[in-house]
Design a protein around this motif. Structure first.
Motif, PDB file in Angstrom:
ATOM      1  N   LYS A   1       0.934  -1.157   0.057  1.00 32.73           N
ATOM      2  CA  LYS A   1       0.055  -0.020   0.145  1.00 32.73           C
ATOM      3  C   LYS A   1       0.792   1.285   0.108  1.00 32.73           C
ATOM      4  N   THR A   2       1.543   1.462   0.958  1.00 35.03           N
ATOM      5  CA  THR A   2       2.433   2.556   1.207  1.00 35.03           C
ATOM      6  C   THR A   2       3.618   2.783   0.537  1.00 35.03           C
ATOM      7  N   GLY A   3       4.143   3.914   0.106  1.00 31.83           N
ATOM      8  CA  GLY A   3       5.653   4.090  -0.659  1.00 31.83           C
ATOM      9  C   GLY A   3       6.413   3.106   0.108  1.00 31.83           C
ATOM     10  N   GLU A   4       6.546   3.185   1.348  1.00 32.94           N
ATOM     11  CA  GLU A   4       7.516   2.483   2.117  1.00 32.94           C
ATOM     12  C   GLU A   4       7.433   1.035   1.667  1.00 32.94           C
ATOM     13  N   GLN A   5       6.250   0.418   2.047  1.00 31.19           N
ATOM     14  CA  GLN A   5       5.974  -0.930   1.594  1.00 31.19           C
ATOM     15  C   GLN A   5       6.145  -1.284   0.148  1.00 31.19           C
ATOM     16  N   ILE A   6       5.994  -0.371  -0.825  1.00 33.68           N
ATOM     17  CA  ILE A   6       6.188  -0.486  -2.334  1.00 33.68           C
ATOM     18  C   ILE A   6       7.727  -0.557  -2.587  1.00 33.68           C
ATOM     19  N   ALA A   7       8.319   0.266  -1.910  1.00 33.48           N
ATOM     20  CA  ALA A   7       9.873   0.165  -1.993  1.00 33.48           C
ATOM     21  C   ALA A   7      10.551  -1.269  -1.424  1.00 33.48           C
ATOM     22  N   SER A   8      10.044  -1.507  -0.426  1.00 34.20           N
ATOM     23  CA  SER A   8      10.630  -2.726   0.481  1.00 34.20           C
ATOM     24  C   SER A   8      10.321  -3.970  -0.331  1.00 34.20           C
ATOM     25  N   ASN A   9       9.131  -3.847  -1.146  1.00 37.51           N
ATOM     26  CA  ASN A   9       8.905  -5.070  -1.870  1.00 37.51           C
ATOM     27  C   ASN A   9       9.352  -5.112  -3.453  1.00 37.51           C
ATOM     28  N   LEU A  10       9.641  -4.192  -3.874  1.00 37.37           N
ATOM     29  CA  LEU A  10       9.804  -4.126  -5.423  1.00 37.37           C
ATOM     30  C   LEU A  10      10.836  -5.098  -5.952  1.00 37.37           C
ATOM     31  N   TYR A  11      11.853  -5.186  -5.402  1.00 38.19           N
ATOM     32  CA  TYR A  11      12.834  -6.074  -5.895  1.00 38.19           C
ATOM     33  C   TYR A  11      12.534  -7.732  -5.684  1.00 38.19           C
ATOM     34  N   ASP A  12      12.083  -7.806  -4.332  1.00 39.70           N
ATOM     35  CA  ASP A  12      11.593  -9.124  -4.090  1.00 39.70           C
ATOM     36  C   ASP A  12      10.551  -9.613  -5.209  1.00 39.70           C
ATOM     37  N   LYS A  13       9.585  -8.710  -5.301  1.00 35.41           N
ATOM     38  CA  LYS A  13       8.464  -9.085  -6.370  1.00 35.41           C
ATOM     39  C   LYS A  13       8.993  -9.263  -7.807  1.00 35.41           C
ATOM     40  N   LEU A  14       9.902  -8.407  -8.332  1.00 39.94           N
ATOM     41  CA  LEU A  14      10.618  -8.687  -9.696  1.00 39.94           C
ATOM     42  C   LEU A  14      11.213  -9.739  -9.706  1.00 39.94           C
ATOM     43  N   ARG A  15      11.944 -10.180  -8.652  1.00 39.26           N
ATOM     44  CA  ARG A  15      12.597 -11.612  -8.661  1.00 39.26           C
ATOM     45  C   ARG A  15      11.567 -12.630  -8.487  1.00 39.26           C
TER      46      ARG A  15
ATOM     47  N   VAL B   1       8.952   9.157  -1.692  1.00 39.01           N
ATOM     48  CA  VAL B   1       9.748   7.786  -1.811  1.00 39.01           C
ATOM     49  C   VAL B   1       9.159   7.458  -3.164  1.00 39.01           C
ATOM     50  N   MET B   2       8.329   7.641  -3.652  1.00 37.95           N
ATOM     51  CA  MET B   2       7.797   6.978  -4.898  1.00 37.95           C
ATOM     52  C   MET B   2       8.515   7.609  -6.135  1.00 37.95           C
ATOM     53  N   LYS B   3       9.197   8.770  -5.920  1.00 37.47           N
ATOM     54  CA  LYS B   3      10.224   9.090  -6.749  1.00 37.47           C
ATOM     55  C   LYS B   3      11.384   8.169  -7.047  1.00 37.47           C
ATOM     56  N   GLY B   4      11.972   7.580  -6.104  1.00 33.72           N
ATOM     57  CA  GLY B   4      13.019   6.473  -6.058  1.00 33.72           C
ATOM     58  C   GLY B   4      12.558   5.293  -6.749  1.00 33.72           C
ATOM     59  N   VAL B   5      11.267   4.852  -6.361  1.00 27.53           N
ATOM     60  CA  VAL B   5      10.566   3.689  -6.820  1.00 27.53           C
ATOM     61  C   VAL B   5      10.226   3.783  -8.257  1.00 27.53           C
ATOM     62  N   MET B   6       9.744   4.740  -8.731  1.00 30.39           N
ATOM     63  CA  MET B   6       9.616   5.230 -10.065  1.00 30.39           C
ATOM     64  C   MET B   6      10.789   5.054 -11.133  1.00 30.39           C
ATOM     65  N   ASN B   7      11.872   5.697 -10.423  1.00 25.68           N
ATOM     66  CA  ASN B   7      13.233   5.537 -11.102  1.00 25.68           C
ATOM     67  C   ASN B   7      13.599   3.944 -11.307  1.00 25.68           C
ATOM     68  N   ARG B   8      13.513   3.263 -10.292  1.00 29.10           N
ATOM     69  CA  ARG B   8      13.691   1.877 -10.387  1.00 29.10           C
ATOM     70  C   ARG B   8      13.213   1.244 -11.383  1.00 29.10           C
ATOM     71  N   LEU B   9      11.695   1.424 -11.289  1.00 29.04           N
ATOM     72  CA  LEU B   9      10.729   0.994 -11.918  1.00 29.04           C
ATOM     73  C   LEU B   9      11.035   1.032 -13.720  1.00 29.04           C
ATOM     74  N   ILE B  10      11.339   2.185 -13.864  1.00 26.29           N
ATOM     75  CA  ILE B  10      11.603   2.518 -15.369  1.00 26.29           C
ATOM     76  C   ILE B  10      12.832   1.701 -15.737  1.00 26.29           C
ATOM     77  N   LYS B  11      13.675   1.801 -14.877  1.00 23.40           N
ATOM     78  CA  LYS B  11      14.938   1.165 -15.133  1.00 23.40           C
ATOM     79  C   LYS B  11      14.989  -0.416 -15.398  1.00 23.40           C
TER      80      LYS B  11
END
Ligand code: AMP
Ligand code: MG
Length: 330
Positions: free
Chosen positions: A282-296, A316-326
């Protein structure tokens, strides 16, 4: 070479020290992602880290130190705003770039006259750094350009047979790499966004710039020019306002027999309502925390990841978006 995964205790710390003193590399947890560390004074050891990862040799490493380490041994000119930021946010997921004293070996900064320094918050990282009492040069502990590792098992998947030891400190809570902040000028400039946000930096330093790499320009942070964080399966990224297009893509792919999964936040998951979802939370922090685990996880179960960007873009979503785009950018 056999790769061991050990919990962080006296025995594994002693083993880490003998590996690092012998010119080797050890994977260790931080609050952002797992790092692959070597003695920053040992050029051969640092070059080994580049070789183990297959990292381009013009992409400098961050030096990690424990919280009582005297930074003035490694860098000159720590501006007042940097001191204030360090007081507010360190230890934590903030890397600060200073003018180097030239004490660490040249391979760390790839010949630049600056040095990126980080003081991680993770208790296991602090124990490791304190035990060694050395500056440890460490990129993320993955094969270059693959998704960064946030568990010891992710490191094992990428580096099994290439390193001796992975210190296991559980799942990284932060989940995306540190904010990289250039502290060599009049005011701080963000080179890579992360969990310490622009708003947080402005609140302490008064102002904060953000560096954007322009076409044809030499990158101020060399890592910027590389594709990163990519899962091994196909990926497609959609904006939040392209939700219907994303669902069409999902249905079309599934009807062709392609195992497609939608990667999105909790709110979007309810809206798209499809069977195969990699839910980021749900939150920006949760999304950042789960992003790489979910991609793997996605690269294990999906042939195609259809990523949908969250609606929120600030903080925080700024950092998440940067990773998601890459990771998933078309
Ligand atoms: P990684 O270790 O993969 O998280 O990458 C470290 C990031 O820090 C890369 O984007 C590098 O380009 C950046 N970095 C490291 N040292 C410096 C430096 N001296 N100046 C600018 N950026 C740096
Ligand atoms: Mg990396």
């Amino acid at each position: 070479m056999r790769t061991e995964i050990l919990p962080i205790d006296e025995k594994s710390l002693r083993l880490s020290k003998s590996i690092i003193d012998g010119g080797g590399a050890v994977a260790f947890p931080t609050e952002t992602v797992y790092g692959l560390g070597a003695n920053a004074f040992d050029n051969t050891a640092v070059e080994k880290v580049f070789a183990i990862k297959g990292r381009p040799n013009d992409n400098p490493l961050i030096v990690h130190v424990h919280k009582d380490y005297d930074l003035s041994e490694l860098v000159t000119e720590i501006p007042e705003y940097a001191q204030a930021l360090a007081k507010a946010y360190l230890p934590g997921p903030l890397t600060m770039v200073y003018k180097s004293r030239g004490k660490v070996c040249p391979a760390v900064s790839c010949g630049l006259d600056t040095l990126a320094v980080r003081v991680p918050l993770h208790d296991g990282a602090q124990k490791f750094l304190k035990y060694l009492n050395l500056p440890i040069a460490a990129p993320s502990a993955n094969i270059s350009k693959h998704v960064s590792p946030v568990t010891a098992q992710h490191v094992f998947f990428d580096l099994d047979g290439r390193i001796e030891l992975i210190l296991d400190g559980g799942k990284c809570s932060g989940g995306i790499e540190s904010t990289v902040l250039d502290c060599t000028g009049e005011k701080p400039v963000i080179l890579r966004s992360g969990l310490v946000t622009r708003e947080m930096i402005e609140a302490v330093a008064g102002s904060c710039g953000e560096y954007v790499l322009k076409e044809g320009e030499k990158a101020r942070s060399p890592g910027m020019k590389y594709k990163h964080y990519s899962p091994s399966c196909d990926t497609k990224l959609f904006r939040f306002d392209e939700l219907e297009k994303a669902v069409d893509e999902y249905n079309k792919s599934r009807s062709k027999g392609v195992e497609a999964y939608v990667l999105c936040d909790d709110k979007t998951a309810e809206l798209v309502n499809v069977d195969n979802v990699l839910n980021l939370g749900k939150t920006g922090e949760q999304i950042a925390s789960n992003l790489y685990d979910k991609l793997r996880e996605g690269e294990r179960c999906a042939q195609l990841i259809i990523a949908i960007a969250p609606e929120e873009h600030g903080g925080v979503m700024k950092g998440v978006m940067n990773r998601l785009i890459k990771a998933c950018g078309n």
